[in-house]
Design an enzyme around this catalytic site. Structure first.
Site, PDB file in Angstrom:
ATOM      1  N   TRP A 274      37.369 -72.285  -1.529  1.00 23.82           N
ATOM      2  CA  TRP A 274      37.929 -73.636  -1.465  1.00 23.82           C
ATOM      3  C   TRP A 274      39.455 -73.630  -1.416  1.00 23.82           C
ATOM      4  O   TRP A 274      40.064 -74.650  -1.114  1.00 23.82           O
ATOM      5  CB  TRP A 274      37.473 -74.472  -2.675  1.00 23.82           C
ATOM      6  CG  TRP A 274      37.679 -73.750  -3.983  1.00 23.82           C
ATOM      7  CD1 TRP A 274      36.747 -73.037  -4.677  1.00 23.82           C
ATOM      8  CD2 TRP A 274      38.898 -73.619  -4.734  1.00 23.82           C
ATOM      9  NE1 TRP A 274      37.307 -72.470  -5.794  1.00 23.82           N
ATOM     10  CE2 TRP A 274      38.623 -72.823  -5.864  1.00 23.82           C
ATOM     11  CE3 TRP A 274      40.190 -74.115  -4.572  1.00 23.82           C
ATOM     12  CZ2 TRP A 274      39.588 -72.488  -6.817  1.00 23.82           C
ATOM     13  CZ3 TRP A 274      41.160 -73.786  -5.516  1.00 23.82           C
ATOM     14  CH2 TRP A 274      40.856 -72.987  -6.622  1.00 23.82           C
ATOM     15  N   ASN A 275      40.105 -72.510  -1.779  1.00 20.66           N
ATOM     16  CA  ASN A 275      41.573 -72.580  -1.935  1.00 20.66           C
ATOM     17  C   ASN A 275      42.313 -72.642  -0.598  1.00 20.66           C
ATOM     18  O   ASN A 275      43.401 -73.194  -0.510  1.00 20.66           O
ATOM     19  CB  ASN A 275      42.090 -71.446  -2.830  1.00 20.66           C
ATOM     20  CG  ASN A 275      41.819 -70.071  -2.283  1.00 20.66           C
ATOM     21  OD1 ASN A 275      40.991 -69.894  -1.392  1.00 20.66           O
ATOM     22  ND2 ASN A 275      42.501 -69.077  -2.829  1.00 20.66           N
TER      23      ASN A 275
ATOM     24  N   LYS B 293      29.275 -70.361   5.554  1.00 21.98           N
ATOM     25  CA  LYS B 293      28.929 -71.110   4.333  1.00 21.98           C
ATOM     26  C   LYS B 293      30.258 -71.367   3.609  1.00 21.98           C
ATOM     27  O   LYS B 293      30.797 -70.485   2.944  1.00 21.98           O
ATOM     28  CB  LYS B 293      27.960 -70.307   3.454  1.00 21.98           C
ATOM     29  CG  LYS B 293      27.814 -70.832   2.026  1.00 21.98           C
ATOM     30  CD  LYS B 293      27.242 -72.234   1.958  1.00 21.98           C
ATOM     31  CE  LYS B 293      27.214 -72.783   0.534  1.00 21.98           C
ATOM     32  NZ  LYS B 293      28.536 -73.219   0.021  1.00 21.98           N
ATOM     33  N   PRO B 294      30.819 -72.583   3.763  1.00 24.26           N
ATOM     34  CA  PRO B 294      32.077 -72.875   3.078  1.00 24.26           C
ATOM     35  C   PRO B 294      31.835 -73.194   1.606  1.00 24.26           C
ATOM     36  O   PRO B 294      30.696 -73.474   1.202  1.00 24.26           O
ATOM     37  CB  PRO B 294      32.590 -74.111   3.816  1.00 24.26           C
ATOM     38  CG  PRO B 294      31.357 -74.798   4.304  1.00 24.26           C
ATOM     39  CD  PRO B 294      30.323 -73.731   4.529  1.00 24.26           C
ATOM     40  N   ALA B 295      32.895 -73.178   0.831  1.00 22.35           N
ATOM     41  CA  ALA B 295      32.785 -73.516  -0.602  1.00 22.35           C
ATOM     42  C   ALA B 295      32.246 -74.928  -0.758  1.00 22.35           C
ATOM     43  O   ALA B 295      32.533 -75.813   0.053  1.00 22.35           O
ATOM     44  CB  ALA B 295      34.149 -73.412  -1.249  1.00 22.35           C
TER      45      ALA B 295
ATOM     46  N   GLY C 249      36.371 -64.529  -2.197  1.00 26.14           N
ATOM     47  CA  GLY C 249      36.083 -65.246  -3.443  1.00 26.14           C
ATOM     48  C   GLY C 249      36.209 -64.311  -4.627  1.00 26.14           C
ATOM     49  O   GLY C 249      36.924 -63.307  -4.562  1.00 26.14           O
TER      50      GLY C 249
ATOM     51  N   GLU D 192      36.962 -59.817   0.258  1.00 23.41           N
ATOM     52  CA  GLU D 192      38.336 -60.107  -0.159  1.00 23.41           C
ATOM     53  C   GLU D 192      38.207 -60.807  -1.500  1.00 23.41           C
ATOM     54  O   GLU D 192      37.846 -61.980  -1.567  1.00 23.41           O
ATOM     55  CB  GLU D 192      39.011 -60.977   0.916  1.00 23.41           C
ATOM     56  CG  GLU D 192      40.509 -60.907   0.872  1.00 23.41           C
ATOM     57  CD  GLU D 192      41.100 -62.071   0.127  1.00 23.41           C
ATOM     58  OE1 GLU D 192      41.305 -61.933  -1.110  1.00 23.41           O
ATOM     59  OE2 GLU D 192      41.357 -63.101   0.760  1.00 23.41           O
ATOM     60  N   LEU D 193      38.444 -60.055  -2.587  1.00 26.59           N
ATOM     61  CA  LEU D 193      38.059 -60.532  -3.923  1.00 26.59           C
ATOM     62  C   LEU D 193      39.278 -60.857  -4.792  1.00 26.59           C
ATOM     63  O   LEU D 193      40.352 -61.095  -4.275  1.00 26.59           O
ATOM     64  CB  LEU D 193      37.145 -59.472  -4.558  1.00 26.59           C
ATOM     65  CG  LEU D 193      35.947 -59.049  -3.668  1.00 26.59           C
ATOM     66  CD1 LEU D 193      35.138 -57.946  -4.316  1.00 26.59           C
ATOM     67  CD2 LEU D 193      35.063 -60.246  -3.332  1.00 26.59           C
TER      68      LEU D 193
ATOM     69  N   CYS E  43      44.605 -65.766  -4.308  1.00 21.26           N
ATOM     70  CA  CYS E  43      44.306 -64.413  -4.816  1.00 21.26           C
ATOM     71  C   CYS E  43      45.542 -63.540  -4.834  1.00 21.26           C
ATOM     72  O   CYS E  43      45.547 -62.498  -5.472  1.00 21.26           O
ATOM     73  CB  CYS E  43      43.276 -63.718  -3.935  1.00 21.26           C
ATOM     74  SG  CYS E  43      41.802 -64.650  -3.741  1.00 21.26           S
TER      75      CYS E  43
ATOM     76  N   GLU F  78      42.930 -63.043 -13.899  1.00 14.80           N
ATOM     77  CA  GLU F  78      43.683 -63.844 -12.931  1.00 14.80           C
ATOM     78  C   GLU F  78      43.662 -65.304 -13.424  1.00 14.80           C
ATOM     79  O   GLU F  78      42.588 -65.876 -13.609  1.00 14.80           O
ATOM     80  CB  GLU F  78      42.935 -63.708 -11.600  1.00 14.80           C
ATOM     81  CG  GLU F  78      43.606 -64.269 -10.415  1.00 14.80           C
ATOM     82  CD  GLU F  78      42.764 -64.035  -9.141  1.00 14.80           C
ATOM     83  OE1 GLU F  78      41.521 -63.965  -9.229  1.00 14.80           O
ATOM     84  OE2 GLU F  78      43.363 -63.950  -8.067  1.00 14.80           O
TER      85      GLU F  78
HETATM   86  C1  SIN Z   1      43.453 -66.028  -0.751  1.00 14.19           C
HETATM   87  O1  SIN Z   1      43.959 -66.510  -1.728  1.00 14.19           O
HETATM   88  O2  SIN Z   1      42.286 -65.652  -0.766  1.00 14.19           O
HETATM   89  C2  SIN Z   1      44.184 -65.859   0.572  1.00 14.19           C
HETATM   90  C3  SIN Z   1      45.624 -66.090   0.495  1.00 14.19           C
HETATM   91  C4  SIN Z   1      46.322 -65.902   1.813  1.00 14.19           C
HETATM   92  O3  SIN Z   1      45.712 -65.731   2.872  1.00 14.19           O
HETATM   93  O4  SIN Z   1      47.528 -65.926   1.803  1.00 14.19           O
END
Ligand code: SIN
Length: 495
Positions: free
Chosen positions: A166-167, A190-192, A244, A266-267, A300, A397
């Site tokens: 969702w971010n 499948k989006p958030a 996520g 990508e975690l 992230c 985090e």
């Molecule tokens: C993320 O927070 O998963 C991606 C951040 C970004 O692409 O800069």
């Protein structure tokens, strides 16, 4: 099904054309009978903005079947034909930037200016891969026998399931869909559950661009578990790409193991940002603000632990706190807002838990440290000093606007502290010394390092992490390879 009454600038814009509160399978928009639906909320107001169909296993199987049939045709198109359609999609995304941004701010809460920046970022992946799709070259390898010839070719991996957060409701979709389509794969997105409307708007534009039926499918649901399980376990799906949490990523890897799928993960991150005594304070502060407070601290790659050398600690912390105190917190549709709300109550509770734990263990609040009078899901951007390694925020985090400033003495100490985490996504260093920059960049156990830069993300560079932050890379040539298999061809008896 569209509940938009409270939306302020409704009359001035045409976003409703892009407002598709449905799933999309085999070239058709899918709704479900009343009762099988879920609500989407505006995190700024907590009001319902739409209801969408609660899809499940049946729809997932249908989407997989459609993607499988479409794959056979899509992979046979020339790269040029596929890339031409991607280019049309890119043009449409930019033509509709205002409406897409409004939808994003509505469902995610981020300030409108950040939503616009995200749409540009999102479109850059379509642009870049629409070019790169034409260059998926193999190799010619000198053989070890006189009558042999060896080459490699690259082929699309197949039906790809893309599970996004969702971010970044748009960019995390295009960062996966664009290379997958350019490579010749068909996809199921499948989006958030919090932000499916940006996804359906993008899919609608892809449909308008002429991407054939079945090549892009969209599943929406509040409960992602049945869909995720089917996508991982179904043998027709050959690739899972997920952005996520590490916790969910581990489940998806396990569930994909039986059918031995190609996976990209990508975690989570726990990014160190290191400011050395010789750093330019103005640059370090400017870049810290960009890294830490982007999307209200919900990325992230946001700096999570800020390590400042003892000789510059006072100057840097005061300069940072002064700027942070100037940030305006508010509704994303207010032009003055720099920091929007957190996505939901669990996001807010996590920030509060990290702050309470830090204070109980001796941290001091330099600025912020509470909810503003607006209440809701808003939180004041915060700077903490006198933080220590025994605090929860060192390990976890925060995913919120909380900047803890740790003090360190020398290079070895800070490298040890920075690497003292299971995560390894992004790290940042601020120094004028080339030797320090090289040495520390090499020693940091992270997939990406920013040197005098708080922002790393771009379509032209490989984004991704090591350790429990993930597997694989997104963007750049490496991002294309995630959707391709290498086939080795050996020609014999050539006389
Ligand atoms: C993320 O927070 O998963 C991606 C951040 C970004 O692409 O800069």
């Amino acid at each position: 099904r569209v509940i938009m009454d409270e939306f302020k600038i409704e009359d001035n814009i045409s976003y409703k054309n892009l407002f598709k509160p449905y799933g999309y399978i085999n070239g058709e928009w899918i709704d479900l009978p009343k009762g099988k639906s879920f609500n989407i909320y505006n995190p700024s107001t907590n009001k319902i903005i739409a209801t969408m169909p609660e899809m499940g296993i049946d729809e997932t199987k249908y989407a997989i079947e459609s993607a499988k049939i479409a794959f056979d045709k899509w992979k046979k198109k020339t790269a040029k034909e596929r890339c031409f359609l991607l280019r049309k999609w890119y043009d449409l995304v930019l033509e509709n930037i205002d409406d897409l941004s409004v939808i994003m701010t509505l469902e995610n809460g981020k300030p409108l200016k950040e939503s616009k920046a995200e749409i540009i970022y999102a479109s850059s992946f379509i642009d870049w891969f629409s070019e790169e799709g034409k260059r998926t070259y193999g190799r010619s390898i000198p053989a070890t026998q006189i009558d042999k010839r060896i080459i490699t070719i690259k082929q699309p991996v197949g039906v790809s399931a893309l599970i996004t957060p969702w971010n970044f409701p748009a960019a995390m979709i295009t960062r996966k869909v664009a290379p997958a389509l350019a490579a010749g794969c068909s996809v199921i997105i499948k989006p958030a559950e919090q932000t499916p409307l940006s996804a359906s708007a993008l899919v609608y534009l892809a449909q308008k661009a002429g991407i054939p039926k079945g090549v892009i499918n969209l599943l929406v649901a509040n409960n992602p578990i049945p869909i995720g399980k089917e996508l991982c376990e179904n043998e027709s799906v050959r690739k899972i790409s997920f952005t996520g949490s590490t916790e969910v990523g581990k489940i998806l890897i396990k569930d994909s193991a039986n059918s031995v799928k190609k996976v990209s993960m990508e975690l989570g991150g726990n990014a160190p940002l290191i400011v050395f005594n010789d750093a330019d304070v103005d640059i370090a502060v400017k870049e810290t603000l960009a890294s830490k407070y982007r999307n209200s601290g919900q990325t992230c790659v946001c700096a999570n632990r800020i390590f400042v050398q003892d000789g510059i600690y006072k100057k840097y912390s005061e300069a940072l706190a002064k700027k942070v105190a100037d940030f305006k917190v508010g509704d994303g549709f207010e032009h003055t807002s720099d920091i929007g709300p957190l996505i939901d109550n669990s996001g807010l509770k996590k920030v509060e838990r990290h702050l309470d734990d830090a204070i109980a263990k001796g941290a001091k609040v330099l600025t912020g440290g509470k909810q503003p009078s607006l209440g809701g899901l808003y939180y004041e951007p915060t700077v903490l000093t006198e933080v220590a390694k025994n605090m929860v925020l060192f390990k976890e985090e925060t995913f919120g606007p909380l900047a803890p400033l740790f003090k360190f003495k020398d290079v070895d100490e800070v490298i040890n502290m920075a690497n003292n985490t299971n995560y390894g996504l992004a790290g940042y260093i601020f120094t004028k010394d080339l030797n320090t920059a090289w040495k520390v960049s090499e020693e940091l156990q992270f997939g990406m390092v920013g040197i005098n830069s708080g922002i790393l993300s771009t379509e032209v560079a490989p984004f991704g992490g090591v350790k429990e932050s993930g597997i694989g890379r997104e963007g750049a040539v490496e991002g294309m390879d995630e959707y391709m298999e290498i086939k080795y061809l050996c020609f014999g008896n050539i006389m």
